[in-house]
Design an enzyme around this catalytic site. Sequence first.
Site, PDB file in Angstrom:
ATOM      1  N   ARG A   1       3.038   8.370  19.892  1.00  0.00           N
ATOM      2  CA  ARG A   1       2.088   9.098  18.426  1.00  0.00           C
ATOM      3  C   ARG A   1       2.112  10.415  18.731  1.00  0.00           C
ATOM      4  O   ARG A   1       1.717  11.222  19.828  1.00  0.00           O
ATOM      5  CB  ARG A   1       0.886   7.497  18.220  1.00  0.00           C
ATOM      6  CG  ARG A   1       1.638   6.605  17.890  1.00  0.00           C
ATOM      7  CD  ARG A   1       2.621   5.762  17.006  1.00  0.00           C
ATOM      8  NE  ARG A   1       3.429   4.023  17.192  1.00  0.00           N
ATOM      9  CZ  ARG A   1       3.750   3.781  17.193  1.00  0.00           C
ATOM     10  NH1 ARG A   1       4.499   4.685  18.139  1.00  0.00           N
ATOM     11  NH2 ARG A   1       4.350   2.748  17.688  1.00  0.00           N
TER      12      ARG A   1
ATOM     13  N   TYR B   1       1.217  -1.394  -0.151  1.00  0.00           N
ATOM     14  CA  TYR B   1       0.011   0.078  -0.411  1.00  0.00           C
ATOM     15  C   TYR B   1       1.100   1.154   0.003  1.00  0.00           C
ATOM     16  O   TYR B   1       1.124   1.872  -0.618  1.00  0.00           O
ATOM     17  CB  TYR B   1      -1.197   0.076   1.614  1.00  0.00           C
ATOM     18  CG  TYR B   1      -1.379   0.913   1.684  1.00  0.00           C
ATOM     19  CD1 TYR B   1      -3.081   1.514   1.159  1.00  0.00           C
ATOM     20  CD2 TYR B   1      -0.974   1.733   2.804  1.00  0.00           C
ATOM     21  CE1 TYR B   1      -3.482   2.931   1.178  1.00  0.00           C
ATOM     22  CE2 TYR B   1      -1.307   3.154   2.866  1.00  0.00           C
ATOM     23  CZ  TYR B   1      -3.209   3.611   2.663  1.00  0.00           C
ATOM     24  OH  TYR B   1      -3.796   4.727   2.529  1.00  0.00           O
TER      25      TYR B   1
END
Length: 317
Positions: free
Chosen positions: A212, A139
């Site tokens: 994150r 991807y």
Amino acid sequence: MSSPFSRILITGAHGFLGHHVLPQLRAAFPEAELVAVGRKDYELLDPGVPARMFRDIQPDAVVHMAAKSGGILDNRQRPADYFYNNLAMNTVVLHEAYKAGVKKLVTFMGGCSYPATAVSPIGEDQMWNGLPQIDSAGYSVAKKMLLMQSWAYRKQYGFNSVVLVPGNVYGEWDNFNLTQAHVIAALLRKYQEAKERGQAEIKAFGTGRPTRDFVYAGDVAATVPWFLAHYDSSDPVNISSGTRISIKELAEAIRNVTGFPGRIAWDTTQPDGQMDKIFDVTRLHSLGLTCSTPLEAGLRRTLAWFVQARDKGEVKL
Ligand SMILES: NC(=O)c1ccc[n+]([C@@H]2O[C@H](COP(=O)([O-])OP(=O)(O)OC[C@H]3O[C@@H](n4cnc5c(N)ncnc54)[C@H](OP(=O)(O)O)[C@@H]3O)[C@@H](O)[C@H]2O)c1
């Protein structure tokens, strides 16, 4: 913003980001006609269909969001599908947009296209320093070709396209299917369902120490009209909050928002994954743009949407 465009074509308009981008375009360009299309209108993998779409619609601007996206398990099992679908769709859509005389095209790749070894905060200049994380490389490498195509078509034909790089996006209309969902949708659903079942404990993997940054989909979408109207470069731009938060803090925020009263049991025998993955948003800020919805506010909106859509049977579980 007065519209420099009269007809804007939006592909992938009925997907997650599409639901957020459409109202932003409507508000920013009230006099432009918006043509929102999905797969049932134009199957972009069928030969000849992208060319027909441009002939039918004759847009002067395009927001291209059609993509094959999915969770890590599916990416691992079917990398060829992710590679072919995205590379084929993007290559043809940009090519046909150039041939149709489109004035401006804005599209998206993802933060997963950065090298697995990128150092946080990850700036746009690290894009070509190595291979992305292998699990989703089919991807993410295919999506990365958008950057090369945007550069090549600008250089040779003067075709004006822009590639945006959203980080970890969450919000209403996200995918809440547990085999496909990203971390926020998955945790919101797990905690909400645990509360409804009266469960005493939720297991969480790892130490909770990895960090994150997350970006609310409405914030990503709000930048799109500006890029359409004002940014004329093939240099990618990270679209994220740039706010560092640990997985443990995220879990606590989700417990707060869902009202789950039980315990979070961290299974520290499970691997943590990459310890720090934060996007550098200096370029975004230098353009006068920010993604500033506070995490808790974004989580509350996302949860409220999930609960009502699930109760109406409108969520793929
Ligand atoms: N979500 C994220 O966290 C994230 C992060 C970074 C970048 N992005 C990028 O942002 C863009 C939008 O993502 P998203 O999350 O909104 O994805 P999404 O919810 O999966 O929506 C993508 C849309 O593309 C359409 N599509 C797929 N294959 C097609 C085909 N062969 N022909 C025509 N249409 C097709 C689908 O239409 P149907 O619904 O009709 O099948 C779907 O609605 C993508 O380029 C994605 O890579 C997303």
